[in-house]
Design an enzyme around this catalytic site. Structure first.
Site, short mmCIF file in Angstrom:
data_model
loop_
_atom_site.label_atom_id
_atom_site.label_comp_id
_atom_site.label_asym_id
_atom_site.label_seq_id
_atom_site.Cartn_x
_atom_site.Cartn_y
_atom_site.Cartn_z
N SER A 27 0.61 5.18 2.43
CA SER A 27 -0.86 5.17 2.42
C SER A 27 -1.40 6.47 1.83
CB SER A 27 -1.38 5.01 3.85
OG SER A 27 -1.02 3.76 4.36
N GLY A 100 -0.77 -4.54 -2.15
CA GLY A 100 -2.15 -4.83 -1.74
C GLY A 100 -2.97 -3.56 -1.66
N ARG A 128 -2.48 -13.19 -1.88
CA ARG A 128 -3.21 -12.49 -0.80
C ARG A 128 -4.72 -12.52 -1.02
NH1 ARG A 128 -0.03 -7.05 0.47
NH2 ARG A 128 -1.44 -7.15 2.26
N SER A 171 -9.44 -3.50 8.80
CA SER A 171 -8.53 -3.33 7.67
C SER A 171 -8.85 -2.04 6.94
CB SER A 171 -8.69 -4.52 6.70
OG SER A 171 -8.16 -4.18 5.44
N ASP A 327 2.03 -2.78 10.35
CA ASP A 327 3.20 -3.04 9.49
C ASP A 327 4.52 -3.04 10.28
OD1 ASP A 327 1.61 -3.24 7.25
OD2 ASP A 327 1.76 -1.11 6.78
#
Ligand code: S3P
Length: 446
Positions: A27, A100, A128, A171, A327
């Site tokens: 990330s 994504g 997705r 999200s 995750d």
């Protein structure tokens, strides 16, 4: 059954031991590339994850006009130098492979920069949902074309205005896409989260000098987190030291927790409280886990994590914890198979729209290895006496985390566990097999 000739087999050989570092946080690595490419001056980033996902984000930043260089001369690993520039329309479609995060964040940033661009990804990414980012971006004035709510996508240059947005799902990708777009919008954008999701974009925007504030909004839902970001501010380059990825460290920790007699130290792991739900859950299951040498690196909490093998028991994992370990559910489900009793994971519907339908993939993988398990729209339940038969061949559906989870299962099951395709592991954890072998794991071609 998909057979790609790239399958692997993991077998039980005994305890794991050693001292390793997890690869850089995925990330933070994506965000370092994107914010670096939006900022004035040269951002210098170390510890960057060099997995396929992040490399594709770096390539997208180059195609949009930024200078992105990998300097290998440094003594302590590669240094990435990223210099922002006015973004331009790329001369070809931006390709994000399996990622994504890369795709959604760059769509947001490109909308904010007012460029025209096209976006695509692999078969997994094309499945997705993209409406979750397109809808708020369109509310800001962006012109986005999707293919039935999915990729391939395109955006056309358009001026943006700030919005006040209550997110329907927790999200970080959606939140971050909006924040990156908001940088280029007129006015102050406000986002309310239904539950706190990882906050690396907020922390990094502050480090780059953005005008960002985090508060708590009362109202109907009460206590929801509100983020405000003023549009139009210039970002200034900074230095970023990327810590190890807790989502990758989770596989190492899980392997040590289920292989009796193991003792493993994972150095330099990001322990941001919005990412540590998995370690909290492992502790509740009876695992021996200690965070050592807690410190702060580039505005993020970091620690070394020591894990010793122990007997485990099933637990209830509450829905409120989902965002902080989103995750990690595939590997948690594998750990649950080695725990005595029932492990129930609630509020995990988002797993159906990850790199694969992870609830379905995990349920099938567990069952093919003799583990009792059931799932619903947003829950997963594993029942075990702590012993795992193994012997299954697991379909990974282009999902790196499913692949790594079932290799870990093989390290402690009675019979070896096979996976059909290990190639996707390189999206997030390129050295996974070598690192696990270094700790004593037996992983070989199938
Ligand atoms: C990520 C956010 C999470 C996570 C993904 C990385 C990020 O997705 O699953 O691997 O870097 O923002 P959601 O925010 O969509 O849950």
């Amino acid at each position: 059954m998909a057979v790609h000739g790239r399958g692997l087999k993991a077998a039980r050989r005994g305890a794991l031991a050693g001292d390793v570092s997890a690869p850089g946080d995925k990330s933070i690595s994506h965000r370092a590339m994107i914010l670096g490419a939006l900022a004035r001056g040269e951002t210098v980033a170390t510890g960057i994850l060099e997995g396929h996902d992040v490399i594709r984000t770096a390539a997208a930043m180059r195609a949009l006009g930024a200078r992105v260089e990998r300097d290998i001369a440094a003594a302590h690993g590669p240094v990435w130098r990223i210099e922002g520039a006015p973004w331009r329309a790329p001369d070809r479609r931006l390709y994000f492979g399996n990622s994504g995060t890369g795709c959604r964040l760059v769509i947001g940033a490109a909308a904010g920069r007012g460029v025209t661009a096209a976006f695509d990804g692999d078969q997994s990414l094309r499945a997705r949902p993209m409406t979750r980012i397109a809808a708020p971006l369109e509310a800001m004035g962006a012109r986005i074309g999707l293919s039935q709510g999915k990729l391939p996508a395109s955006i056309e240059a358009a001026p943006l205005r700030a919005i006040d947005f209550e997110m329907p799902v927790a999200s970080a990708q959606v939140k971050s896409a909006i924040l990156l777009a908001a940088l280029g919008a007129k006015g102050t954008t406000r986002i309310v989260e239904p539950a706190p999701s990882r906050d690396h974009t907020e922390r990094m925007l502050a480090a780059f000098g953005a005008d960002i504030a985090i508060g708590v909004r009362g109202g109907v839902r009460g206590g929801a987190r509100e983020i405000s970001l003023a549009g139009g501010a210039d970002l200034t380059a900074t230095r970023i030291e990327t810590p190890g990825d807790p989502s990758s460290a989770a596989f190492i920790a899980a392997a040590a927790a289920i292989a009796p007699g193991s003792d493993v130290l994972i150095r330099n792991v990001l322990v941001n409280p919005l990412r540590t739900g998995f370690f909290e859950t492992l502790k509740e299951m009876g695992a021996h886990i200690v965070f050592e040498k807690a410190r702060e690196v580039s505005g993020e909490p970091v620690a070394d994590i020591r894990v010793r093998g122990s007997s485990l028991k099933g637990v209830d994992v509450p829905a409120q914890r989902a965002a902080s370990m989103i995750d990690e559910y595939p590997i948690l489900a594998v750990v649950a198979a080695f725990a005595a009793g029932r492990t129930r994971m609630s509020g995990v519907g988002e797993l159906r729209v990850k790199e694969s339908d992870r609830l379905a993939a995990v349920e099938a993988g567990l069952k093919s290895n003799g583990v009792k398990c059931e799932s619903g729209a947003d829950w997963l339940c594993v029942d075990s006496d702590g012993d795992v038969r193994g012997g299954g061949l697991v379909e990974t559906h282009l999902d790196h985390r499913v692949a790594m989870s079932f290799l870990v299962m093989g390290l402690a099951a009675d019979k070896p566990v096979e996976i059909d395709d290990a190639s996707m592991i390189a999206t997030s954890f390129p050295g996974f097999v070598a690192l696990m072998r270094e700790l004593g794991a037996e992983i070989s071609p199938r």
